[in-house]
Design an enzyme around this catalytic site. Sequence first.
Site, short mmCIF file in Angstrom:
data_model
loop_
_atom_site.label_atom_id
_atom_site.label_comp_id
_atom_site.label_asym_id
_atom_site.label_seq_id
_atom_site.Cartn_x
_atom_site.Cartn_y
_atom_site.Cartn_z
N GLY A 15 42.70 33.71 39.40
CA GLY A 15 44.04 34.24 39.69
C GLY A 15 43.98 35.34 40.75
O GLY A 15 43.22 35.26 41.72
N GLN A 16 44.79 36.36 40.53
CA GLN A 16 44.90 37.44 41.52
C GLN A 16 43.58 38.18 41.71
O GLN A 16 43.12 38.34 42.84
CB GLN A 16 45.97 38.44 41.05
CG GLN A 16 47.38 37.87 40.99
CD GLN A 16 48.01 37.85 42.36
OE1 GLN A 16 47.63 37.05 43.22
NE2 GLN A 16 48.98 38.71 42.57
N ILE A 17 42.98 38.62 40.60
CA ILE A 17 41.70 39.36 40.73
C ILE A 17 40.60 38.38 41.18
O ILE A 17 39.79 38.70 42.06
CB ILE A 17 41.30 40.06 39.41
CG1 ILE A 17 42.38 41.05 38.99
CG2 ILE A 17 39.95 40.77 39.56
CD1 ILE A 17 42.10 41.78 37.67
N ASP A 37 38.73 27.71 37.08
CA ASP A 37 40.04 28.00 36.49
C ASP A 37 40.54 26.73 35.82
O ASP A 37 40.12 25.62 36.17
CB ASP A 37 41.04 28.47 37.55
CG ASP A 37 42.18 29.31 36.95
OD1 ASP A 37 42.21 30.53 37.15
OD2 ASP A 37 43.07 28.71 36.26
N SER A 123 39.02 41.01 31.80
CA SER A 123 40.26 40.67 31.10
C SER A 123 40.63 41.73 30.06
O SER A 123 39.77 42.30 29.40
CB SER A 123 40.11 39.32 30.39
OG SER A 123 39.58 38.35 31.26
N HIS A 179 39.79 51.60 27.89
CA HIS A 179 40.69 51.33 29.02
C HIS A 179 42.11 51.25 28.50
O HIS A 179 42.66 50.18 28.29
CB HIS A 179 40.27 50.01 29.68
CG HIS A 179 41.03 49.71 30.94
ND1 HIS A 179 41.13 50.59 31.97
CD2 HIS A 179 41.70 48.60 31.32
CE1 HIS A 179 41.84 50.03 32.95
NE2 HIS A 179 42.20 48.83 32.56
O1 TXD Z 1 40.36 47.13 35.19
C1 TXD Z 1 40.58 46.17 34.51
N1 TXD Z 1 39.73 45.78 33.58
C2 TXD Z 1 41.83 45.41 34.73
C3 TXD Z 1 42.04 44.22 33.95
C4 TXD Z 1 42.77 45.81 35.69
C5 TXD Z 1 43.85 45.02 35.95
C6 TXD Z 1 44.11 43.77 35.26
N2 TXD Z 1 43.18 43.47 34.24
C7 TXD Z 1 43.26 42.21 33.50
O2 TXD Z 1 42.54 41.19 34.21
C8 TXD Z 1 44.62 41.61 33.31
O3 TXD Z 1 45.31 42.27 32.28
C9 TXD Z 1 44.26 40.18 32.96
O4 TXD Z 1 43.91 40.07 31.60
C10 TXD Z 1 43.01 39.91 33.81
C11 TXD Z 1 43.27 39.02 35.03
O5 TXD Z 1 44.25 39.59 35.84
P1 TXD Z 1 44.87 38.78 37.09
O6 TXD Z 1 45.83 39.68 37.75
O7 TXD Z 1 43.79 38.16 37.88
O8 TXD Z 1 45.67 37.65 36.30
P2 TXD Z 1 46.13 36.20 36.84
O9 TXD Z 1 46.46 36.25 38.28
O10 TXD Z 1 47.16 35.71 35.89
O11 TXD Z 1 44.81 35.33 36.69
C12 TXD Z 1 44.33 34.94 35.46
C13 TXD Z 1 43.78 33.56 35.63
C14 TXD Z 1 44.85 32.52 36.02
O12 TXD Z 1 44.51 31.88 37.23
C15 TXD Z 1 44.83 31.54 34.86
O13 TXD Z 1 45.06 30.17 35.24
C16 TXD Z 1 43.43 31.73 34.32
O14 TXD Z 1 43.21 33.13 34.40
N3 TXD Z 1 43.25 31.25 32.97
C17 TXD Z 1 42.10 30.70 32.57
N4 TXD Z 1 40.94 30.51 33.22
C18 TXD Z 1 39.96 29.92 32.53
N5 TXD Z 1 40.09 29.51 31.25
C19 TXD Z 1 41.23 29.69 30.57
N6 TXD Z 1 41.35 29.30 29.30
C20 TXD Z 1 42.30 30.32 31.24
N7 TXD Z 1 43.55 30.64 30.88
C21 TXD Z 1 44.13 31.22 31.95
#
Ligand code: TXD
Length: 325
Positions: A15-17, A37, A123, A179
Site C-alpha cells: 500500500g502507501q508505506i 499484496d 502495522s 507507539h
Molecule cells: O510508524 C508506524 N509503525 C506506522 C504504522 C506509521 C503509520 C502507519 N502505520 C501502520 O502501517 C498503519 O496503521 C497500517 O496498519 C500499516 C500500513 O499503512 P499504509 O498506509 O501502508 O496502509 P495501506 O495503504 O492501506 O496499505 C496496506 C496494504 C494494502 O495494500 C492492503 O491490500 C494490504 O496491506 N493487505 C494485505 N497484504 C497482505 N496480506 C493481507 N492479508 C493483507 N490485507 C491487507
Amino acid sequence: MATFKRPKIALIGGGQIGGVLAQLCALRELGDVVMYDIVEDMPQGKCLDIAEASRVDGFDVEVKGTNDYKDIEGADICIVTAGLPRKPGMSRDDLLTTNANIIKTVAENIKQYAPDSHVIVISNPLDAMVTLMREVTGFPHNRVYGQAGVLDSSRFASFIAWELGVSVKDINALVLGGHGDTMVPLVRYANVNGIPVMELLERKYGDAAKAKEVMDAIVERTRKAGGEVVALLKKGSAFYSPASSAIAMAEAVLRDQKRVLPVCAWLDGEYGVNGMYLGVPVILGANGVEKVIELSLNDEEQAMLDNSVNAVKKLIEDMKRLGFL
Ligand code: TXD
C-alpha cells in the site's frame, strides 16, 4: 569460486508505506525487492513502475510484485505493512482485531517461506503486532522487532529544529515507550550537538517557565503527530516518514551498522519490564537487536514509561482475550 548474491528484501503489504519502501530500497540499492499484496496486479504494477525508473535513478536491483507468498522464499529481511491504516477519529488500537487476523496469516507465511529472515513490523497497533509476529513465527526475539521509535523521534527532532531555527541534523532526540499517545519523548536527553535543548530554549525566551511551556507543546505535538497527519490526509495515515524510518532500520541490519536507534524490542528485565515488547534504544546490526541500551530515568520519566507499559499491556491482554496469543 565464491558467488555473491544481493540481499533479498520482502515487503509484505504494497500500500502507501509499501510503495515508498520499495522505491527507497531501490534508490539505496539495499537489495532485490519482492512486494507481496493480496490485491491482484497492484504490487506487480507498482513495482514495474518503480523498476522502470532504474535507468534514470541508476539502480541495479530487481523490484518485483507478487500475489504468491512462494516468491518471498529465502528473503533475508521482511518488512511488514499489511493491514488497515487509521481513518480520522480512529485510535491505533481500533485496528487490533482486523490487523491481528492479517498479521497472523502473514507470520505463518514468513515462517514457512523465509524462516531465517529478520522481520520489521510496521502495522498498527505496533507493539501488539510485533508481539503477535514473534509468537506465530517463533523466531528468536532479536530477529523480530518493530518500527515506531525512529519515526516518533524524528518527529520530535523536527519540531525542536523548527522551534530553534537550527539544522535538524544537529538534533538528537529520543522517544521511548509504546507507539501510542502514551509514548515518552525524553526532554532531558534532547540536545543540539551536545547542548541541552532546554538551555537553548531558556536562552531564546529568557524565561524558564516560558521555555517549559514551549517544550510541553512540542512533547504534546510529538505524541499526537500521527493523528495530525491522519486528520489532514483524511483517507489514511502517514506513509513517507514511516517508510524512511523502517529503511533506516533495514539498512542498519543489512550493512551491520550497529546504529543506536529506538526500536520496538523485546525486554527481558531491562527498564524493569519483563517479557514484553516496548520502544527502547538498542544497538541494531547484522544480528538484529544486538543489545538493549538502558538509560537512567528520573522518577517523572519512569512514571511516564510505566504508564506506557500499562497501555501496551492492555493491548496484549486484549489479544489474549481475543485468542490471538
Ligand atoms: O510508524 C508506524 N509503525 C506506522 C504504522 C506509521 C503509520 C502507519 N502505520 C501502520 O502501517 C498503519 O496503521 C497500517 O496498519 C500499516 C500500513 O499503512 P499504509 O498506509 O501502508 O496502509 P495501506 O495503504 O492501506 O496499505 C496496506 C496494504 C494494502 O495494500 C492492503 O491490500 C494490504 O496491506 N493487505 C494485505 N497484504 C497482505 N496480506 C493481507 N492479508 C493483507 N490485507 C491487507
